[in-house]
Design a protein around this motif. Structure first.
Motif, PDB file in Angstrom:
ATOM      1  N   UNK A   2       0.886  -1.329  -0.075  1.00  0.00           N
ATOM      2  CA  UNK A   2       0.082   0.023   0.115  1.00  0.00           C
ATOM      3  C   UNK A   2       0.865   1.108  -0.113  1.00  0.00           C
ATOM      4  N   UNK A   3       0.362   2.247  -0.704  1.00  0.00           N
ATOM      5  CA  UNK A   3       1.182   3.582  -0.693  1.00  0.00           C
ATOM      6  C   UNK A   3       0.519   4.593   0.090  1.00  0.00           C
ATOM      7  N   UNK A   4       1.637   4.903   0.907  1.00  0.00           N
ATOM      8  CA  UNK A   4       1.219   6.151   1.925  1.00  0.00           C
ATOM      9  C   UNK A   4       0.758   7.472   1.106  1.00  0.00           C
ATOM     10  N   UNK A   5      -0.261   7.986   1.205  1.00  0.00           N
ATOM     11  CA  UNK A   5      -0.965   9.082   0.643  1.00  0.00           C
ATOM     12  C   UNK A   5      -0.680  10.427   1.322  1.00  0.00           C
ATOM     13  N   UNK A   6      -1.030  10.159   2.721  1.00  0.00           N
ATOM     14  CA  UNK A   6      -1.205  11.509   3.485  1.00  0.00           C
ATOM     15  C   UNK A   6      -1.499  11.136   4.763  1.00  0.00           C
ATOM     16  N   UNK A   7      -1.470  12.091   5.638  1.00  0.00           N
ATOM     17  CA  UNK A   7      -1.978  12.056   7.018  1.00  0.00           C
ATOM     18  C   UNK A   7      -3.130  12.432   7.278  1.00  0.00           C
ATOM     19  N   UNK A   8      -4.063  12.482   8.290  1.00  0.00           N
ATOM     20  CA  UNK A   8      -5.251  13.327   8.543  1.00  0.00           C
ATOM     21  C   UNK A   8      -5.365  13.145  10.114  1.00  0.00           C
ATOM     22  N   UNK A   9      -6.237  14.009  10.482  1.00  0.00           N
ATOM     23  CA  UNK A   9      -6.700  13.990  11.859  1.00  0.00           C
ATOM     24  C   UNK A   9      -7.994  13.459  12.017  1.00  0.00           C
ATOM     25  N   UNK A  10      -8.195  12.166  12.873  1.00  0.00           N
ATOM     26  CA  UNK A  10      -9.150  11.490  13.199  1.00  0.00           C
ATOM     27  C   UNK A  10     -10.048  11.853  14.096  1.00  0.00           C
ATOM     28  N   UNK A  11     -11.284  12.543  13.736  1.00  0.00           N
ATOM     29  CA  UNK A  11     -12.136  13.083  14.952  1.00  0.00           C
ATOM     30  C   UNK A  11     -13.023  12.055  15.389  1.00  0.00           C
ATOM     31  N   UNK A  56     -11.662  11.733  18.097  1.00  0.00           N
ATOM     32  CA  UNK A  56     -10.395  11.406  18.983  1.00  0.00           C
ATOM     33  C   UNK A  56      -9.118  12.346  18.928  1.00  0.00           C
ATOM     34  N   UNK A  57      -8.989  13.095  17.868  1.00  0.00           N
ATOM     35  CA  UNK A  57      -7.933  14.121  17.676  1.00  0.00           C
ATOM     36  C   UNK A  57      -6.853  13.294  17.490  1.00  0.00           C
ATOM     37  N   UNK A  58      -6.704  12.275  16.765  1.00  0.00           N
ATOM     38  CA  UNK A  58      -5.567  11.379  16.593  1.00  0.00           C
ATOM     39  C   UNK A  58      -5.346  11.680  15.182  1.00  0.00           C
ATOM     40  N   UNK A  59      -3.937  11.692  15.066  1.00  0.00           N
ATOM     41  CA  UNK A  59      -3.208  11.877  13.522  1.00  0.00           C
ATOM     42  C   UNK A  59      -2.834  10.531  13.068  1.00  0.00           C
ATOM     43  N   UNK A  60      -3.516  10.076  11.879  1.00  0.00           N
ATOM     44  CA  UNK A  60      -3.280   9.013  11.284  1.00  0.00           C
ATOM     45  C   UNK A  60      -2.609   9.045   9.910  1.00  0.00           C
ATOM     46  N   UNK A  61      -1.737   8.026   9.593  1.00  0.00           N
ATOM     47  CA  UNK A  61      -1.306   7.833   8.131  1.00  0.00           C
ATOM     48  C   UNK A  61      -2.180   7.213   7.391  1.00  0.00           C
ATOM     49  N   UNK A  62      -2.597   7.494   6.006  1.00  0.00           N
ATOM     50  CA  UNK A  62      -3.552   6.936   5.158  1.00  0.00           C
ATOM     51  C   UNK A  62      -2.578   6.226   3.947  1.00  0.00           C
ATOM     52  N   UNK A  63      -3.054   4.951   3.600  1.00  0.00           N
ATOM     53  CA  UNK A  63      -2.572   4.129   2.569  1.00  0.00           C
ATOM     54  C   UNK A  63      -3.652   3.564   1.701  1.00  0.00           C
ATOM     55  N   UNK A  64      -3.155   3.451   0.531  1.00  0.00           N
ATOM     56  CA  UNK A  64      -4.141   2.684  -0.511  1.00  0.00           C
ATOM     57  C   UNK A  64      -3.466   2.114  -1.714  1.00  0.00           C
ATOM     58  N   UNK A  65      -4.021   1.210  -2.281  1.00  0.00           N
ATOM     59  CA  UNK A  65      -3.538   0.536  -3.415  1.00  0.00           C
ATOM     60  C   UNK A  65      -4.947   0.021  -4.224  1.00  0.00           C
ATOM     61  N   UNK A  66      -4.676   0.263  -5.696  1.00  0.00           N
ATOM     62  CA  UNK A  66      -5.630  -0.142  -6.414  1.00  0.00           C
ATOM     63  C   UNK A  66      -4.896  -1.190  -7.585  1.00  0.00           C
TER      64      UNK A  66
END
Length: 175
Positions: free
Chosen positions: A153-162, A164-174
């Protein structure tokens, strides 16, 4: 009981009602929830609700988390696999397929996350052609971020999960 995949060390099978006690042991462990918002469950009813939710995923989407059984011992060590995320918007995405895993701490560091995630990834792309597979991990959980990268999976970006206010890394693959 359906077996979805088998790896060198693991049997990956459907989660059944009889797994509720094991699910409770897993999700009531504070160490397991260190990178999951630090909110372990405190009653068997929540474990049963999660098992029921997974079983609904099988019936509705043909996909769901799988019980991970260690071949050498026969132990239920946690869960792994796939799910359709239809309830929560995550990083601007809704209705997406998610890969994940959760294991009892005594089984960490044995490569089971990568081993089971490769099997889940392969199952996904064999059975859900043309679909995108996503994964998320808390930024502080470097081991989980590495697993998602190891399985392609390729790391695309980071985002804040509300909320919880936790920063997560987002991955995806097609494929």
């Amino acid at each position: 009981m359906k077996i979805y995949a088998e790896t060198k060390n693991l049997i990956l099978r459907e989660i059944v009602i009889e797994d509720t006690g094991d699910m409770y042991r897993l999700d009531s462990d504070p160490l397991v929830h260190k990178y999951l918002g630090n909110k372990p469950i405190s009653c068997m009813g929540k474990a049963r609700a999660y098992v029921d939710y997974i079983r609904m995923q099988y019936e509705t989407y043909g996909i769901g988390r799988w019980a991970a059984i260690e071949k050498s011992t026969g132990d239920w060590i946690g869960w792994t696999g796939l799910k359709m995320n239809f309830e929560n918007e995550m990083n601007g995405h809704t209705d997406f397929y998610d890969i994940g895993y959760r294991f009892m701490p005594q089984y960490w560091g044995k490569g089971y996350a990568t081993e089971s995630s490769i099997a889940a990834r392969d199952y996904f792309f064999e059975n859900f052609t043309g679909k995108k597979l996503c994964g998320m991990a808390e930024l502080g959980n470097g081991a989980s971020c590495r697993v998602l990268e190891k399985i392609g999976l390729e790391r695309k970006d980071n985002f804040i999960y509300e909320p919880e206010n936790i920063e997560l890394a987002w991955f995806e693959k097609s494929m």
